[in-house]
Structure formats: structure tokens, C-alpha cells
Design a protein around this motif. Structure first.
Motif, mmCIF file in Angstrom:
data_model
loop_
_atom_site.group_PDB
_atom_site.id
_atom_site.type_symbol
_atom_site.label_atom_id
_atom_site.label_comp_id
_atom_site.label_asym_id
_atom_site.label_seq_id
_atom_site.Cartn_x
_atom_site.Cartn_y
_atom_site.Cartn_z
ATOM 1 N N MET A 168 119.854 12.536 110.036
ATOM 2 C CA MET A 168 120.350 13.001 108.755
ATOM 3 C C MET A 168 120.352 14.524 108.771
ATOM 4 S SD MET A 168 119.074 11.943 104.951
ATOM 5 C CE MET A 168 119.828 10.343 105.088
ATOM 6 N N SER A 169 121.424 15.132 108.316
ATOM 7 C CA SER A 169 121.539 16.589 108.344
ATOM 8 C C SER A 169 120.735 17.218 107.210
ATOM 9 C CB SER A 169 123.005 17.006 108.241
ATOM 10 O OG SER A 169 123.502 16.731 106.957
ATOM 11 N N ALA A 170 120.447 18.492 107.389
ATOM 12 C CA ALA A 170 119.646 19.217 106.399
ATOM 13 C C ALA A 170 120.367 19.372 105.071
ATOM 14 C CB ALA A 170 119.263 20.585 106.946
ATOM 15 N N ASP A 171 121.699 19.278 105.069
ATOM 16 C CA ASP A 171 122.435 19.423 103.816
ATOM 17 C C ASP A 171 122.812 18.080 103.186
ATOM 18 O OD1 ASP A 171 124.272 18.753 105.765
ATOM 19 O OD2 ASP A 171 125.708 20.310 105.239
ATOM 20 N N ALA A 172 122.232 17.004 103.686
ATOM 21 C CA ALA A 172 122.454 15.679 103.097
ATOM 22 C C ALA A 172 121.838 15.640 101.705
ATOM 23 C CB ALA A 172 121.831 14.596 103.983
ATOM 24 N N PRO A 173 122.359 14.790 100.824
ATOM 25 C CA PRO A 173 121.778 14.720 99.476
ATOM 26 C C PRO A 173 120.333 14.241 99.508
ATOM 27 C CG PRO A 173 123.415 12.984 99.789
ATOM 28 C CD PRO A 173 123.449 13.851 101.016
ATOM 29 N N GLY A 174 119.556 14.749 98.591
ATOM 30 C CA GLY A 174 118.156 14.342 98.464
ATOM 31 C C GLY A 174 118.012 13.233 97.443
ATOM 32 N N TRP A 175 116.817 13.065 96.946
ATOM 33 C CA TRP A 175 116.548 12.052 95.938
ATOM 34 C C TRP A 175 117.003 12.548 94.569
ATOM 35 C CZ3 TRP A 175 110.767 10.505 97.000
ATOM 36 C CH2 TRP A 175 110.671 9.909 98.266
ATOM 37 N N ASP A 176 117.420 11.606 93.724
ATOM 38 C CA ASP A 176 117.726 11.912 92.334
ATOM 39 C C ASP A 176 116.497 11.591 91.485
ATOM 40 O OD1 ASP A 176 120.422 12.681 92.681
ATOM 41 O OD2 ASP A 176 121.053 10.584 92.723
ATOM 42 N N LEU A 177 116.165 12.497 90.588
ATOM 43 C CA LEU A 177 115.074 12.261 89.650
ATOM 44 C C LEU A 177 115.638 11.513 88.454
ATOM 45 C CD1 LEU A 177 112.131 12.714 88.765
ATOM 46 C CD2 LEU A 177 112.877 14.910 87.803
ATOM 47 N N VAL A 178 115.215 10.269 88.288
ATOM 48 C CA VAL A 178 115.695 9.424 87.190
ATOM 49 C C VAL A 178 114.891 9.681 85.923
ATOM 50 C CG1 VAL A 178 116.050 7.035 86.434
ATOM 51 C CG2 VAL A 178 116.484 7.666 88.833
ATOM 52 N N SER A 179 113.578 9.738 86.070
ATOM 53 C CA SER A 179 112.704 10.016 84.926
ATOM 54 C C SER A 179 111.378 10.551 85.437
ATOM 55 C CB SER A 179 112.478 8.756 84.084
ATOM 56 O OG SER A 179 111.762 7.791 84.831
ATOM 57 N N GLU A 180 110.605 11.086 84.502
ATOM 58 C CA GLU A 180 109.315 11.675 84.866
ATOM 59 C C GLU A 180 108.405 11.631 83.649
ATOM 60 O OE1 GLU A 180 108.328 15.554 87.327
ATOM 61 O OE2 GLU A 180 109.143 16.082 85.366
ATOM 62 N N ARG A 181 107.131 11.349 83.888
ATOM 63 C CA ARG A 181 106.153 11.400 82.799
ATOM 64 C C ARG A 181 104.871 12.053 83.317
ATOM 65 N NH1 ARG A 181 105.920 6.323 84.826
ATOM 66 N NH2 ARG A 181 103.885 5.359 85.052
ATOM 67 N N SER A 182 104.203 12.761 82.427
ATOM 68 C CA SER A 182 102.950 13.416 82.767
ATOM 69 C C SER A 182 101.810 12.416 82.620
ATOM 70 C CB SER A 182 102.719 14.615 81.853
ATOM 71 O OG SER A 182 101.525 15.270 82.194
ATOM 72 N N LEU A 183 100.948 12.337 83.628
ATOM 73 C CA LEU A 183 99.798 11.436 83.587
ATOM 74 C C LEU A 183 98.510 12.165 83.219
ATOM 75 C CD1 LEU A 183 100.513 9.300 86.772
ATOM 76 C CD2 LEU A 183 101.070 8.766 84.401
ATOM 77 N N VAL A 184 98.308 13.321 83.835
ATOM 78 C CA VAL A 184 97.123 14.141 83.567
ATOM 79 C C VAL A 184 97.573 15.589 83.595
ATOM 80 C CG1 VAL A 184 94.846 14.860 84.378
ATOM 81 C CG2 VAL A 184 95.595 12.505 84.736
ATOM 82 N N ARG A 185 97.200 16.326 82.541
ATOM 83 C CA ARG A 185 97.545 17.742 82.530
ATOM 84 C C ARG A 185 96.415 18.509 81.875
ATOM 85 N NH1 ARG A 185 102.781 21.020 80.254
ATOM 86 N NH2 ARG A 185 102.263 22.894 81.402
ATOM 87 N N ASP A 186 95.830 19.416 82.653
ATOM 88 C CA ASP A 186 94.812 20.316 82.133
ATOM 89 C C ASP A 186 94.897 21.615 82.931
ATOM 90 O OD1 ASP A 186 93.404 19.925 84.576
ATOM 91 O OD2 ASP A 186 92.072 18.428 83.710
ATOM 92 N N ARG A 187 93.857 22.433 82.889
ATOM 93 C CA ARG A 187 93.935 23.727 83.581
ATOM 94 C C ARG A 187 93.909 23.586 85.096
ATOM 95 N NH1 ARG A 187 88.288 27.035 83.099
ATOM 96 N NH2 ARG A 187 88.080 26.961 85.348
ATOM 97 N N TRP A 188 93.511 22.436 85.622
ATOM 98 C CA TRP A 188 93.380 22.245 87.061
ATOM 99 C C TRP A 188 94.538 21.488 87.694
ATOM 100 C CZ3 TRP A 188 89.881 25.335 88.794
ATOM 101 C CH2 TRP A 188 88.766 25.634 88.025
ATOM 102 N N ILE A 189 95.158 20.588 86.932
ATOM 103 C CA ILE A 189 96.120 19.690 87.556
ATOM 104 C C ILE A 189 97.208 19.294 86.561
ATOM 105 C CG2 ILE A 189 94.808 17.606 86.993
ATOM 106 C CD1 ILE A 189 95.657 16.465 89.705
#
Length: 188
Positions: free
Chosen positions: A1-22
Motif C-alpha cells: 500500500m502506498s504512503a498516499d493511500a487513504p487512511g481510516w475514516d473517523l465515524v464517531s468518537e466519545r470521551s471515556l476519561v478526561r482529566d489533567r493527566w489523560i
């Protein structure tokens, strides 16, 4: 696969843990072949900096630091998180001074690499600081448990060649990159 091939599509995203560290996210991604990866975990971090600080008598300024993840003391390069809006050299000199009390008149940025491209979004920057010397007392953050080590470059390299010494893979890479940039590894 070439370096300019399409990558993954982001369909959705949700935050699981969010604080000052992660900031841990669960993503739903679609690969070019149609495969759906759900969840795919990604950790968002600010960029980091590692400093390869060399004294005038060719010793590395290192820290010996407790690392809870592996439950052990680890020898590392001084460094830490780059603050928002801060450039890597400024951050590196700040971290060097805070962790070790050392400073250097001359410093330069030599590389930025991904510490873990499959899972992390950030970069780790390597800064070289030459003629490092003590300029102040260390001023560490609460919980930073470490001591300063001054080690001849040749000894550190010999230990690493035997599987010892610096125990953090990104620090090993940064040290070798810096020594290569300085013409110290005989590979250019």
C-alpha cells in the motif's frame, strides 16, 4: 500500500476519561477495505520534550525517577510536557532547570517523533543542550520523585548496549538521535 493511500475514516468518537493527566477516547473507525473498528482507543496528550544535556566534560545530565507504571526506578533524560504555546527548546530548558537545576547557553531542537503512533496523538521532541552546568536548585512538581545523575556518555552507551542503563524506549531513541546529530556515533 502506498504512503498516499487513504487512511481510516473517523465515524464517531466519545470521551471515556478526561482529566489533567489523560484524555482517553473511544473511536469508531472505518478502514479503506470497509472493516469497522469499534471501539478503537486513542489517548490525547500534549507534546513532550526530552533533553540530551551534555556538560563541558562530556557527561550526560540524567534523572533517576520512580515510574509507577512498571513499579521501578528508571534512568531517563530530563524532560516533560510542553505547555500550550511553548516551543520545544524553551520547554526543554525549563524542564532541565526544574528537574535538575542545570541550564545551558546553547540548545537546539533536533527531532520530533511519535512515541506511539497506534495509540497516542502527540509528538516527543528531542533537544540538545551543550555545556550544561548547574544554574539553580531543582524545582520539581509535587510527586516528582527523582535524583540527578551525571554519567559519562561512553558509560551510558555501554550500559545500553548490554540492555541496561536508560530504560525508557523514547529516551533511548532521543539519546541516539542526538548523538548521531552531534557526529558522536560514527554513522554519518
Amino acid at each position: 500500500m502506498s504512503a498516499d493511500a487513504p487512511g481510516w475514516d473517523l465515524v464517531s468518537e466519545r470521551s471515556l476519561v478526561r482529566d489533567r493527566w489523560i484524555d482517553l477516547r473511544a473511536q469508531c473507525c472505518r478502514a479503506p477495505d470497509g472493516a469497522v473498528l469499534d471501539p478503537y482507543y486513542v489517548q490525547l496528550y500534549p507534546d513532550w520534550v526530552h533533553v540530551v544535556a551534555l556538560t563541558a566534560d562530556d557527561r550526560l545530565v540524567l534523572v533517576r525517577q520512580w515510574r509507577q507504571g512498571i513499579g521501578a526506578w528508571v534512568t531517563e533524560l530530563p524532560g516533560g510536557v510542553i505547555d500550550p504555546g511553548e516551543d520545544p527548546v524553551t520547554a526543554g530548558m525549563r524542564e532541565l532547570r526544574e528537574e535538575t537545576g542545570f541550564g545551558a547557553a546553547g540548545a537546539r531542537h533536533i527531532a520530533a517523533r511519535s512515541p506511539e503512533p497506534a495509540k497516542f496523538n502527540n509528538r516527543v521532541h528531542t533537544v540538545i543542550a551543550l555545556d550544561a552546568e548547574v544554574v539553580a536548585a531543582p524545582h520539581r512538581e509535587p510527586g516528582e520523585t527523582m535524583s540527578v545523575l551525571l554519567r559519562p556518555v561512553a558509560e551510558v552507551l555501554a550500559e545500553m548496549g548490554e540492555g541496561g542503563g536508560i530504560g525508557h524506549a523514547t529516551h533511548v531513541a532521543g539519546l541516539y538521535t542526538a548523538l548521531l546529530a552531534l557526529g558522536r556515533l560514527g554513522l554519518r
